[in-house]
Write an enzyme that holds these catalytic residues in place. Structure first.
Site, PDB file in Angstrom:
ATOM      1  N   LYS A  21       0.846  -1.194  -0.110  1.00 31.33           N
ATOM      2  CA  LYS A  21       0.010  -0.003   0.017  1.00 31.33           C
ATOM      3  C   LYS A  21       0.966   1.412  -0.042  1.00 31.33           C
ATOM      4  O   LYS A  21       0.851   2.114  -0.692  1.00 31.33           O
ATOM      5  CB  LYS A  21      -1.245   0.103   1.226  1.00 31.33           C
ATOM      6  CG  LYS A  21      -2.042   0.957   1.119  1.00 31.33           C
ATOM      7  CD  LYS A  21      -2.995   0.693   2.439  1.00 31.33           C
ATOM      8  CE  LYS A  21      -3.797  -0.368   2.429  1.00 31.33           C
ATOM      9  NZ  LYS A  21      -4.405  -0.898   3.654  1.00 31.33           N
ATOM     10  N   ARG A  90      -3.125   3.205   8.629  1.00 35.24           N
ATOM     11  CA  ARG A  90      -3.305   1.881   8.103  1.00 35.24           C
ATOM     12  C   ARG A  90      -2.256   0.869   7.726  1.00 35.24           C
ATOM     13  O   ARG A  90      -1.103   1.320   7.355  1.00 35.24           O
ATOM     14  CB  ARG A  90      -3.809   2.367   6.561  1.00 35.24           C
ATOM     15  CG  ARG A  90      -4.677   3.577   6.363  1.00 35.24           C
ATOM     16  CD  ARG A  90      -4.629   4.518   4.915  1.00 35.24           C
ATOM     17  NE  ARG A  90      -5.286   3.429   3.947  1.00 35.24           N
ATOM     18  CZ  ARG A  90      -5.365   3.698   2.562  1.00 35.24           C
ATOM     19  NH1 ARG A  90      -4.677   4.772   2.293  1.00 35.24           N
ATOM     20  NH2 ARG A  90      -5.722   2.869   1.639  1.00 35.24           N
ATOM     21  N   GLY A  99      -8.377  -7.530   4.466  1.00 41.19           N
ATOM     22  CA  GLY A  99      -9.120  -7.726   5.748  1.00 41.19           C
ATOM     23  C   GLY A  99      -8.736  -8.301   6.871  1.00 41.19           C
ATOM     24  O   GLY A  99      -9.192  -8.701   7.839  1.00 41.19           O
ATOM     25  N   MET A 101      -5.306  -7.376   8.472  1.00 41.99           N
ATOM     26  CA  MET A 101      -5.135  -6.503   9.506  1.00 41.99           C
ATOM     27  C   MET A 101      -5.779  -5.196   9.621  1.00 41.99           C
ATOM     28  O   MET A 101      -6.808  -5.046   8.938  1.00 41.99           O
ATOM     29  CB  MET A 101      -3.543  -6.100   9.084  1.00 41.99           C
ATOM     30  CG  MET A 101      -2.901  -7.495   9.224  1.00 41.99           C
ATOM     31  SD  MET A 101      -1.214  -7.335   8.722  1.00 41.99           S
ATOM     32  CE  MET A 101      -1.163  -6.627   7.169  1.00 41.99           C
ATOM     33  N   ARG A 333      -3.422  -0.956  -6.554  1.00 39.38           N
ATOM     34  CA  ARG A 333      -2.489  -2.061  -6.775  1.00 39.38           C
ATOM     35  C   ARG A 333      -2.549  -3.063  -7.969  1.00 39.38           C
ATOM     36  O   ARG A 333      -4.032  -3.072  -8.404  1.00 39.38           O
ATOM     37  CB  ARG A 333      -2.582  -3.023  -5.391  1.00 39.38           C
ATOM     38  CG  ARG A 333      -3.607  -3.766  -5.317  1.00 39.38           C
ATOM     39  CD  ARG A 333      -3.908  -4.617  -4.048  1.00 39.38           C
ATOM     40  NE  ARG A 333      -5.264  -4.843  -3.827  1.00 39.38           N
ATOM     41  CZ  ARG A 333      -5.972  -4.931  -2.645  1.00 39.38           C
ATOM     42  NH1 ARG A 333      -5.170  -5.042  -1.725  1.00 39.38           N
ATOM     43  NH2 ARG A 333      -7.166  -5.192  -2.836  1.00 39.38           N
ATOM     44  N   HIS A 449      -7.024 -30.995   8.393  1.00 38.79           N
ATOM     45  CA  HIS A 449      -7.247 -32.356   7.912  1.00 38.79           C
ATOM     46  C   HIS A 449      -8.018 -32.522   6.652  1.00 38.79           C
ATOM     47  O   HIS A 449      -7.415 -33.339   5.540  1.00 38.79           O
ATOM     48  CB  HIS A 449      -7.796 -33.413   8.811  1.00 38.79           C
ATOM     49  CG  HIS A 449      -7.775 -34.738   8.672  1.00 38.79           C
ATOM     50  ND1 HIS A 449      -9.183 -35.402   8.147  1.00 38.79           N
ATOM     51  CD2 HIS A 449      -6.856 -35.648   8.840  1.00 38.79           C
ATOM     52  CE1 HIS A 449      -9.009 -36.669   7.935  1.00 38.79           C
ATOM     53  NE2 HIS A 449      -7.549 -36.789   8.353  1.00 38.79           N
ATOM     54  N   SER A 771      14.141 -42.593 -15.369  1.00 42.45           N
ATOM     55  CA  SER A 771      12.889 -41.934 -15.209  1.00 42.45           C
ATOM     56  C   SER A 771      12.762 -42.122 -13.947  1.00 42.45           C
ATOM     57  O   SER A 771      12.780 -42.935 -12.855  1.00 42.45           O
ATOM     58  CB  SER A 771      11.933 -42.629 -15.949  1.00 42.45           C
ATOM     59  OG  SER A 771      10.534 -42.126 -15.525  1.00 42.45           O
ATOM     60  N   CYS A 839       8.526 -39.525 -13.773  1.00 45.93           N
ATOM     61  CA  CYS A 839       7.104 -40.022 -14.117  1.00 45.93           C
ATOM     62  C   CYS A 839       6.327 -40.233 -12.801  1.00 45.93           C
ATOM     63  O   CYS A 839       5.199 -40.931 -12.777  1.00 45.93           O
ATOM     64  CB  CYS A 839       7.294 -41.490 -14.627  1.00 45.93           C
ATOM     65  SG  CYS A 839       8.231 -42.667 -13.615  1.00 45.93           S
ATOM     66  N   TYR A 859      12.100 -34.650 -20.010  1.00 45.74           N
ATOM     67  CA  TYR A 859      10.714 -34.264 -20.183  1.00 45.74           C
ATOM     68  C   TYR A 859      10.213 -34.756 -18.756  1.00 45.74           C
ATOM     69  O   TYR A 859      11.035 -35.317 -17.796  1.00 45.74           O
ATOM     70  CB  TYR A 859      10.468 -35.481 -21.145  1.00 45.74           C
ATOM     71  CG  TYR A 859      10.367 -37.058 -20.813  1.00 45.74           C
ATOM     72  CD1 TYR A 859       9.494 -37.527 -19.802  1.00 45.74           C
ATOM     73  CD2 TYR A 859      11.599 -37.744 -21.063  1.00 45.74           C
ATOM     74  CE1 TYR A 859       9.592 -38.921 -19.603  1.00 45.74           C
ATOM     75  CE2 TYR A 859      11.948 -38.957 -20.856  1.00 45.74           C
ATOM     76  CZ  TYR A 859      10.691 -39.584 -19.961  1.00 45.74           C
ATOM     77  OH  TYR A 859      10.943 -40.871 -19.387  1.00 45.74           O
TER      78      TYR A 859
HETATM   79  P1  ADP Z   1      -7.505  -2.130   3.538  1.00 45.90           P
HETATM   80  O1  ADP Z   1      -6.216  -2.541   3.431  1.00 45.90           O
HETATM   81  O2  ADP Z   1      -8.228  -3.138   4.441  1.00 45.90           O
HETATM   82  O3  ADP Z   1      -8.259  -1.814   2.316  1.00 45.90           O
HETATM   83  P2  ADP Z   1      -7.265   0.623   3.896  1.00 45.90           P
HETATM   84  O4  ADP Z   1      -6.183   1.073   4.630  1.00 45.90           O
HETATM   85  O5  ADP Z   1      -7.292   0.631   2.523  1.00 45.90           O
HETATM   86  O6  ADP Z   1      -7.586  -0.937   4.579  1.00 45.90           O
HETATM   87  O7  ADP Z   1      -8.532   1.576   4.549  1.00 45.90           O
HETATM   88  C1  ADP Z   1      -9.650   1.036   4.706  1.00 45.90           C
HETATM   89  C2  ADP Z   1     -10.761   2.060   4.323  1.00 45.90           C
HETATM   90  O8  ADP Z   1     -10.376   3.417   4.826  1.00 45.90           O
HETATM   91  C3  ADP Z   1     -10.448   2.302   2.551  1.00 45.90           C
HETATM   92  O9  ADP Z   1     -11.823   2.175   1.918  1.00 45.90           O
HETATM   93  C4  ADP Z   1      -9.922   3.652   2.481  1.00 45.90           C
HETATM   94  O10 ADP Z   1     -10.163   4.001   1.141  1.00 45.90           O
HETATM   95  C5  ADP Z   1     -10.395   4.464   3.642  1.00 45.90           C
HETATM   96  N1  ADP Z   1      -9.242   5.428   4.048  1.00 45.90           N
HETATM   97  C6  ADP Z   1      -8.065   5.073   4.473  1.00 45.90           C
HETATM   98  N2  ADP Z   1      -7.287   6.140   4.612  1.00 45.90           N
HETATM   99  C7  ADP Z   1      -8.148   7.257   4.207  1.00 45.90           C
HETATM  100  C8  ADP Z   1      -7.986   8.609   4.202  1.00 45.90           C
HETATM  101  N3  ADP Z   1      -6.944   9.149   4.409  1.00 45.90           N
HETATM  102  N4  ADP Z   1      -9.034   9.156   3.971  1.00 45.90           N
HETATM  103  C9  ADP Z   1     -10.228   8.912   3.675  1.00 45.90           C
HETATM  104  N5  ADP Z   1     -10.423   7.399   3.741  1.00 45.90           N
HETATM  105  C10 ADP Z   1      -9.474   6.774   4.033  1.00 45.90           C
HETATM  106 MG    MG Z   2      -7.670  -0.591   1.088  1.00 46.36          MG
END
Ligand code: ADP
Ligand code: MG
Ligand code: MG
Length: 882
Positions: A21, A90, A99, A101, A333, A449, A771, A839, A859
């Site tokens: 990020k 963040r 989702g 962290m 990304r 498992h 083989s 094989c 192969y």
């Molecule tokens: P994740 O990795 O779970 O997507 P993010 O760090 O991207 O978490 O943030 C979660 C939400 O908060 C995202 O929808 C992002 O757009 C919003 N967000 C993060 N930073 C800001 C900011 N500086 N201003 C407004 N919205 C933000």
């Molecule tokens: Mg995000």
């Protein structure tokens, strides 16, 4: 040591240090895109923090300095009572862990600054932001169960007689903040922190700590992300999508991540902050609707998305926010995508001249191709989704729900298709898992498992469906009760579970491999294009394991360039058992020879069929390998039969004879017993008969104008003398049979006993090819038998990280792989040009194929269905960047 970088100082290649990020925020900043200013605390700082449980020296000062610079640049101070700067904190690791962290928004609000914020943005907005802070901070930093806040919000809406949070006005939200603070106090024993700097520090620590949260650790294990990378922390000036109807927030993809279709895809939510989109609190509108809501922002967004695609040369996903008509980019990304989209997009980008074909095949994988080859659910009709969980072993399975293994076996025995549903499985469930069409568990992930065993068996499995409440004879999920006897459909690729029977459709990609013409379907066209390129690049040849003409023909359609393993023991089964029994029971040479003579024409006919199907291509035939008693009835069955018949006074002479033979041949450990080349050396005439059948078949095919290229393979050799003995006898027969027919037969050996690998230089003197039988080499290398142990303890080994993946699924490079390497090098040193192949099952495993390419084998051979996967991976191995 620098622990903190401003966005201006980073770039997209610094993912190790800045996380994905942070690196991409920096990249967008430097591209001149509208990114709110901020800074990134490195993964290095995180690692130091996690190690010492405190900020490393200097970190606090660096954060302080960066914060002051940020405040100066924006002209507001964090949490200032009159006009506060707010920030988001963040997480962001090198590999995206959606989702997993934490993120905290609106850091810097307190009882005073909320008034300052209200003065600039309105009271409703300010209190809404404050309640969001307490909620996120409480849940992520202080571990207050998120449900409490959610319940309080629901209650406030209920009192107001609405379901929409937008109907809550400033006073409602102010009251809600009061309630939230109480919840916070009750659960933490302290007041909600009012000092903005303290909020910031605690939030940073919480993000660091979230790296080690259970769910993050589990996710990493499943995705094989190293546990010691740590996460970066991004501190970003807040921009507000919740400032009114001319504000909003959204997510978008530069192409459809589901199908790869060109065009802009996304969702937009007016008057909301980021997390609302994902949380599904209100219904989003399609991104296209933004055009009528705010045309200027929409056009700008489309322009930026085009810029990003150009720049990253790939599908990007983005998060954005519009604050009163001003567009802000919050994340981008290279986006995740389905297998179908991966192929389609790669081919499109080639068409667009963005990437070349080498790059295109780097961007897809054999695993994805494998997914495309499974039959799929046809979801075009109505269907009811019950839940989504972990797709642990791909496939589409439909069946009646049963809750225990015994019942699964019973119903399957009556020809029913069943889905075994368990909280989790254990080795006692094995029989039921084998009987079932698919397996669904409510606990455990990809290394449980159930998942491991199902993958080993190629059986559809969905795991960790934690919404399922399983009681006796039924489960409940989101209010729906499903009882034993009801039908469900489970998708082991997507992890989705449906009520009732969803129709299954065959894969268009398989139809293409089977020879259907390349259609208009963009996916099929993409697969065709990329497969052709992979074929043109690879140096590894790909053969198939096949025992019958039909299998061989199918393998050939899938692109096999020969047969790498024909198991002749399959030719001893069915109605030929009686002949085999005769052979085993034969006393004296004449009886034995008669039995062998009866088998000879049958084997010859089998080989003729095989050579015809593979006309012009090499066919490796392995001489009989398993212990002979495998062809006899089981010891217990036979003993019972003899006893019962004896009591009735029936004539049991023959059965008794058989029983004695079985008892005589019984082995404690057949895997290490009388089998393979040892059989050939002990049972006179057995190998000779097979060699003769092979040679005669080849001559017959050649005489009819065909071209047979047999390669005789001797199994389980551990010493060159074994091979020399077999070879001497075989050569005599070959000379006699082949005569002047022009047929050429080569003789080689399997390398599947560790001693053979270690004496490969000697063995190569007597072998024209090696083989690698990597199944046995793995069993004997590790000292465990696949059939006995996979269900018994592999899940535990995976849990402990002793294996990242079962060594039967993917070659253990360090151990078994080393044996392969030694044998290849020493074999080729002794006999230049020695042909080398593999094989075992590993021949179709993507990662193993890369290894075999690196070692320089000629192969790989795998099951017909995996031939396309091996072709693709062999091509990818050839263009891999190391
Ligand atoms: P994740 O990795 O779970 O997507 P993010 O760090 O991207 O978490 O943030 C979660 C939400 O908060 C995202 O929808 C992002 O757009 C919003 N967000 C993060 N930073 C800001 C900011 N500086 N201003 C407004 N919205 C933000
Ligand atoms: Mg995000
Ligand atoms: Mg073997």
């Amino acid at each position: 040591m620098t622990y903190v970088y401003a966005f201006e100082e980073g770039n997209k290649d610094l993912k190790d240090l800045l996380g994905g990020k942070g690196a991409n925020l920096a990249e967008m900043t430097n591209l001149g895109l509208p990114v709110p200013p901020g800074f990134t605390i490195t993964t290095e700082a995180c690692r130091a923090y996690l190690h010492d449980k405190r900020f490393p020296d200097g970190l606090a000062d660096e954060i302080e300095a960066r914060l002051i610079a940020l405040e100066e640049r924006i002209g507001r101070r964090l949490g200032d009572a009159a006009d506060p700067l707010l920030v988001s904190v963040r997480s962001g690791a090198k590999f995206s862990m959606p989702g997993m962290m934490e993120t905290v928004l609106n850091v810097g609000l307190n009882d005073e600054s909320v008034e300052g914020l209200a003065a600039h943005g309105g009271a409703r907005f300010a209190w809404d932001s404050y309640r969001r802070l307490i909620q996120m901070f409480g849940a992520t930093v202080c571990e207050v169960p998120a449900g409490y806040f959610g319940d309080a919000l629901d209650k406030a809406k209920h009192q107001k007689g609405t379901r929409n949070d937008l109907d809550l006005d400033a006073d409602d939200l102010r009251a809600l903040v009061g309630v939230y603070k109480k919840i916070f106090e009750e659960h933490t024993g302290r007041r909600f922190p009012q000092d903005p700097r303290e909020q910031l520090n605690l939030a940073i620590r919480a993000v660091f700590d979230s790296w080690n949260a259970d769910r993050a650790a589990l996710y990493r294990r499943q995705e094989r992300i190293p546990a010691d990378l740590g996460t970066a922390v991004n501190v970003v000036a807040m921009v507000f999508g919740n400032l009114g109807p001319d504000s909003g927030t959204g997510v978008a993809f530069t192409r459809d991540p589901g199908t790869g279709a060109q065009g802009v895809y996304g969702d937009y939510l007016a008057n909301a902050q980021g997390e609302d989109v994902v949380a599904g609190i209100r219904n989003t509108v399609p991104l296209q609707d933004l055009e009528s809501i705010d045309k200027a922002s929409y056009d700008q967004l489309l322009g930026i998305m085009a810029t990003l695609e150009d720049h990253y040369r790939d599908l990007c996903d983005i998060e954005f926010t519009i604050e009163r008509g001003k567009l802000w980019m919050l994340q981008t990304r290279v986006g995740k995508r389905t297998a179908a989209a991966a192929f389609t997009i790669a081919a499109q980008l080639v068409d667009e001249g963005v990437i070349d074909l080498d790059e295109a095949i780097r961007r897809v994988s054999g695993a994805q191709l494998g997914q495309l080859m499974f039959p799929r659910f046809d979801l075009s009709g109505t269907h009811r989704e019950l839940t989504r969980a972990v797709g642990a072993s791909p496939g589409a399975a439909v069946g009646t729900v049963v809750f225990d293994a015994a019942r699964a076996i019973e119903l399957a025995g009556q020809g029913e298709s069943v889905i075994l549903v368990r909280r989790e499985t254990n080795p006692d469930d094995l029989g039921g898992m084998i009987a079932a069409q698919g397996i669904l568990t409510s606990r455990g992930g990809k290394t449980s498992h159930a998942a491991v065993v199902a993958r080993g068996m190629g059986k559809t499995c969905v795991c960790g469906a934690d919404e399922l409440e399983i009681e006796r004879g039924a489960f409940t999920v989101r209010g729906t009760r499903v009882a034993e006897g009801d039908t469900i459909s489970i998708d082991g690729t997507t992890g989705r579970v449906y009520l009732g029977e969803v129709p299954v459709e065959p894969s268009s990609v398989v139809r293409y491999f089977e020879g259907a013409p390349v259609s208009e379907d963009p996916l099929v066209r993409a697969v065709d294009r990329l497969m052709r390129h992979a074929d043109s690049r690879r140096s590894l040849r790909v053969r198939s394991n096949a025992d019958t003409g039909a299998d061989a023909a199918r393998a050939r359609r899938f692109g096999a360039e020969g047969i790498g393993l024909c198991r002749t023991e399959h030719m001893f089964l069915g109605d030929r058992r009686e002949l085999v029994e005769k052979l085993i029971l034969a006393e004296g040479q004449p009886a034995r020879e008669a039995a062998l003579a009866a088998l000879l024409p049958l084997q010859r006919a089998d080989f003729v069929e095989l050579f015809r199907a593979m006309d012009g291509l090499p066919v490796t035939v392995r001489l009989i390998d398993p212990p002979l008693h495998e062809f006899l009835p089981s010891l217990t069955d036979l003993a019972v039969r003899v006893a019962v018949a004896g009591e009735r006074g029936e004539d049991v002479g023959r059965e008794k004879e058989l029983l004695t033979a079985v008892q005589r041949m019984h082995e404690q450990n057949p895997m290490l017993g009388l089998r393979g080349v040892r059989l050939g050396l002990v049972v006179p005439g057995l190998f000779a008969m097979q060699v003769r059948a092979i040679a005669e078949a080849a001559v017959e095919v050649a005489r009819a104008g065909g071209s047979a290229r047999p390669e005789i393979m001797v199994p389980l050799v551990g010493a060159v003398q074994e091979l020399e003995t077999v070879r001497a006898e075989a050569e005599k027969i070959l000379t006699e049979v082949i005569g002047d027919s022009g047929v050429r037969v080569v003789i080689g050996t399997m390398i599947e006993v560790p001693r053979a690998a270690l004496t490969a230089g000697q063995i190569a003197e007597a072998a024209e090819f090696f083989s690698f039988g990597t199944n046995d080499l793995t069993q004997m290398g590790w000292g465990f038998s696949r059939d006995d142990v996979e269900g018994a303890f592999f899940w535990r080994y995976l849990e402990l990280g002793i294996f990242g993946i079962s060594p039967f699924e993917s070659l253990d490079r360090d151990g078994v792989g080393r044996l392969v390497r030694i044998a290849s090098e020493e074999g080729r040193a002794a006999r230049p040009g020695l042909k080398l192949g593999v094989c075992g099952e590993h021949g179709g495993d993507p990662d193993s194929v890369h290894f075999f390419h690196e070692v320089g084998l000629d192969y790989v051979s795998c099951s017909p269905f995996r031939v396309p996967i091996a072709r693709l991976e062999a091509g990818r191995a050839a263009v891999a960047r190391t």
